[in-house]
Design a protein around this motif. Structure first.
Motif, PDB file in Angstrom:
ATOM      1  N   GLU A   1       0.902  -1.240   0.142  1.00  0.00           N
ATOM      2  CA  GLU A   1      -0.368  -0.021  -0.513  1.00  0.00           C
ATOM      3  C   GLU A   1       1.010   1.262   0.115  1.00  0.00           C
ATOM      4  OE1 GLU A   1      -3.220   2.037   2.834  1.00  0.00           O
ATOM      5  OE2 GLU A   1      -3.205   0.056   2.906  1.00  0.00           O
ATOM      6  N   CYS A   2       2.174   1.523   1.084  1.00  0.00           N
ATOM      7  CA  CYS A   2       2.867   2.394   1.225  1.00  0.00           C
ATOM      8  C   CYS A   2       3.627   2.307   0.004  1.00  0.00           C
ATOM      9  CB  CYS A   2       3.667   2.257   1.981  1.00  0.00           C
ATOM     10  SG  CYS A   2       4.939   3.542   2.488  1.00  0.00           S
ATOM     11  N   LEU A   3       4.134   1.514  -0.787  1.00  0.00           N
ATOM     12  CA  LEU A   3       4.650   1.503  -2.163  1.00  0.00           C
ATOM     13  C   LEU A   3       3.894   2.343  -3.321  1.00  0.00           C
ATOM     14  CD1 LEU A   3       7.552   1.537  -3.306  1.00  0.00           C
ATOM     15  CD2 LEU A   3       6.865  -1.073  -4.024  1.00  0.00           C
ATOM     16  N   GLY A   4       3.087   1.730  -3.276  1.00  0.00           N
ATOM     17  CA  GLY A   4       1.507   1.667  -4.171  1.00  0.00           C
ATOM     18  C   GLY A   4       1.411   2.922  -4.960  1.00  0.00           C
ATOM     19  N   ALA A   5       1.378   4.160  -3.033  1.00  0.00           N
ATOM     20  CA  ALA A   5       1.296   5.660  -2.963  1.00  0.00           C
ATOM     21  C   ALA A   5       2.707   5.963  -3.810  1.00  0.00           C
ATOM     22  CB  ALA A   5       0.930   5.661  -2.020  1.00  0.00           C
ATOM     23  N   ILE A   6       3.675   5.396  -3.595  1.00  0.00           N
ATOM     24  CA  ILE A   6       5.031   6.517  -3.545  1.00  0.00           C
ATOM     25  C   ILE A   6       5.116   6.001  -5.776  1.00  0.00           C
ATOM     26  CG2 ILE A   6       7.023   6.317  -4.358  1.00  0.00           C
ATOM     27  CD1 ILE A   6       7.548   4.566  -0.845  1.00  0.00           C
ATOM     28  N   ASP A   7       4.914   5.099  -5.454  1.00  0.00           N
ATOM     29  CA  ASP A   7       4.804   5.132  -7.520  1.00  0.00           C
ATOM     30  C   ASP A   7       3.536   5.792  -8.207  1.00  0.00           C
ATOM     31  OD1 ASP A   7       6.556   2.898  -7.619  1.00  0.00           O
ATOM     32  OD2 ASP A   7       4.643   0.588  -7.675  1.00  0.00           O
ATOM     33  N   ARG A   8       2.442   5.704  -7.600  1.00  0.00           N
ATOM     34  CA  ARG A   8       1.240   6.667  -8.071  1.00  0.00           C
ATOM     35  C   ARG A   8       2.075   8.457  -8.523  1.00  0.00           C
ATOM     36  NH1 ARG A   8      -1.430   3.023  -5.292  1.00  0.00           N
ATOM     37  NH2 ARG A   8      -2.344   4.166  -3.216  1.00  0.00           N
ATOM     38  N   GLU A   9       2.754   8.424  -7.304  1.00  0.00           N
ATOM     39  CA  GLU A   9       3.311  10.016  -6.750  1.00  0.00           C
ATOM     40  C   GLU A   9       4.062  10.011  -8.109  1.00  0.00           C
ATOM     41  OE1 GLU A   9       1.728  12.577  -5.610  1.00  0.00           O
ATOM     42  OE2 GLU A   9       0.075  11.238  -5.143  1.00  0.00           O
ATOM     43  N   ASN A  10       4.519   9.126  -7.874  1.00  0.00           N
ATOM     44  CA  ASN A  10       5.874   8.843  -9.487  1.00  0.00           C
ATOM     45  C   ASN A  10       5.656   8.920 -10.478  1.00  0.00           C
ATOM     46  OD1 ASN A  10       8.129  10.839  -7.626  1.00  0.00           O
ATOM     47  ND2 ASN A  10       6.916   9.207  -6.349  1.00  0.00           N
ATOM     48  N   ALA A  11       6.563   7.363 -10.978  1.00  0.00           N
ATOM     49  CA  ALA A  11       6.309   7.303 -12.725  1.00  0.00           C
ATOM     50  C   ALA A  11       5.004   6.564 -13.028  1.00  0.00           C
ATOM     51  CB  ALA A  11       7.317   5.944 -12.289  1.00  0.00           C
ATOM     52  N   ASP A  12       4.294   5.621 -11.928  1.00  0.00           N
ATOM     53  CA  ASP A  12       3.045   5.601 -12.507  1.00  0.00           C
ATOM     54  C   ASP A  12       2.222   6.503 -12.895  1.00  0.00           C
ATOM     55  OD1 ASP A  12       3.318   2.511 -11.999  1.00  0.00           O
ATOM     56  OD2 ASP A  12       2.285   2.499 -10.409  1.00  0.00           O
ATOM     57  N   LYS A  13       2.365   7.326 -12.597  1.00  0.00           N
ATOM     58  CA  LYS A  13       1.706   8.762 -13.005  1.00  0.00           C
ATOM     59  C   LYS A  13       2.203   9.158 -14.459  1.00  0.00           C
ATOM     60  CE  LYS A  13       1.968  12.706 -10.991  1.00  0.00           C
ATOM     61  NZ  LYS A  13       2.003  13.458 -10.464  1.00  0.00           N
ATOM     62  N   SER A  14       3.224   8.947 -15.049  1.00  0.00           N
ATOM     63  CA  SER A  14       2.986   8.903 -16.188  1.00  0.00           C
ATOM     64  C   SER A  14       2.931   7.829 -17.202  1.00  0.00           C
ATOM     65  CB  SER A  14       4.390   9.421 -16.649  1.00  0.00           C
ATOM     66  OG  SER A  14       4.972  10.679 -15.835  1.00  0.00           O
ATOM     67  N   LEU A  15       2.573   6.832 -15.995  1.00  0.00           N
ATOM     68  CA  LEU A  15       2.750   5.364 -16.889  1.00  0.00           C
ATOM     69  C   LEU A  15       0.970   5.842 -17.521  1.00  0.00           C
ATOM     70  CD1 LEU A  15       2.922   3.105 -18.423  1.00  0.00           C
ATOM     71  CD2 LEU A  15       3.070   1.937 -16.599  1.00  0.00           C
ATOM     72  N   HIS A  16       0.237   6.332 -16.358  1.00  0.00           N
ATOM     73  CA  HIS A  16      -0.963   6.438 -16.875  1.00  0.00           C
ATOM     74  C   HIS A  16      -1.600   6.900 -17.623  1.00  0.00           C
ATOM     75  CE1 HIS A  16      -5.245   7.077 -15.374  1.00  0.00           C
ATOM     76  NE2 HIS A  16      -5.287   5.994 -15.250  1.00  0.00           N
ATOM     77  N   GLU A  17      -1.112   8.737 -17.801  1.00  0.00           N
ATOM     78  CA  GLU A  17      -0.960   9.421 -18.934  1.00  0.00           C
ATOM     79  C   GLU A  17      -0.965   8.811 -19.736  1.00  0.00           C
ATOM     80  OE1 GLU A  17       1.178  12.407 -17.379  1.00  0.00           O
ATOM     81  OE2 GLU A  17      -0.528  13.011 -15.932  1.00  0.00           O
TER      82      GLU A  17
END
Length: 197
Positions: free
Chosen positions: A119-135
């Motif tokens: 959960e914590c790591l997911g939150a970090i991901d969402r604020e970083n590279a995952d945000k770019s990937l999602h977009e």
């Protein structure tokens, strides 16, 4: 010219994160003691606990710093792309470049899930590279997928990137994994998911 309190605070925090990163990478989280971090950073034990609640909080700060650097590399490279597909492929290549920094794969992909939890790591991901990937996935699929499908594809691609980075770190051929990622991205573009049974 003397430094301000804010500059001294930032310098102390940066020294702790840098020292901790080196020790976590070299020895692993479990075998790294806070006195070693304090000694390597050249600060007092009180300074450590002024900035971080405990070793785990410091580890999180290290992972956040690494994840932010990965995201910056991806965003800088993909911003030059002329199409959504090119942006995704450029971002993928940038991700693999960023993960080649010594110790980064261990910190983010191997130790962080165990120490911080999903959960914590997911939150970090969402604020970083995952945000770019999602977009990038959203732009690639355009109007052919709804937000749930876009999120699912983003999650699956993210997992594929991470597994590839771990395999490359272990000696796998990066070219093979990058080619496989291209196939996954193109598959998502050519055959958008449907909700039909």
């Amino acid at each position: 010219m003397s430094r301000t309190n804010k500059e001294r605070t930032e310098a102390t925090r940066a020294a702790l994160i840098a020292a901790a990163r080196t020790l976590f990478t070299d020895k692993g989280y479990a075998d790294t003691a806070t006195p070693d971090i304090v000694s390597a950073a050249g600060v007092t034990r009180g300074a450590l606990y002024h900035h971080f609640e405990d070793k785990k909080a410091l580890f999180r700060a290290v992972v956040e710093h690494e994840a932010a650097q990965v995201a910056e590399t991806i965003e800088a490279r993909s911003a030059l792309a002329k199409s959504p597909r090119e942006a995704l492929l450029s971002g993928a290549s940038a991700y693999f470049d960023a993960m080649e920094v010594p110790g980064r794969t261990r910190l983010i992909l191997l130790d962080a899930p165990a120490v911080l939890g999903a959960e914590c790591l997911g939150a970090i991901d969402r604020e970083n590279a995952d945000k770019s990937l999602h977009e990038g996935v959203r732009a690639q699929l355009s109007s052919s997928a709804d937000r749930h499908q876009i999120q699912a594809i983003s999650n699956l691609l993210s997992a594929a990137f991470d597994r590839a980075a771990i395999a490359i770190e272990a000696g796998g051929d990066r070219k093979i994994y990058e080619a496989a990622i291209v196939m996954l991205i193109d598959g998502a573009r050519l055959q958008p998911p449907t909700t039909d049974g």
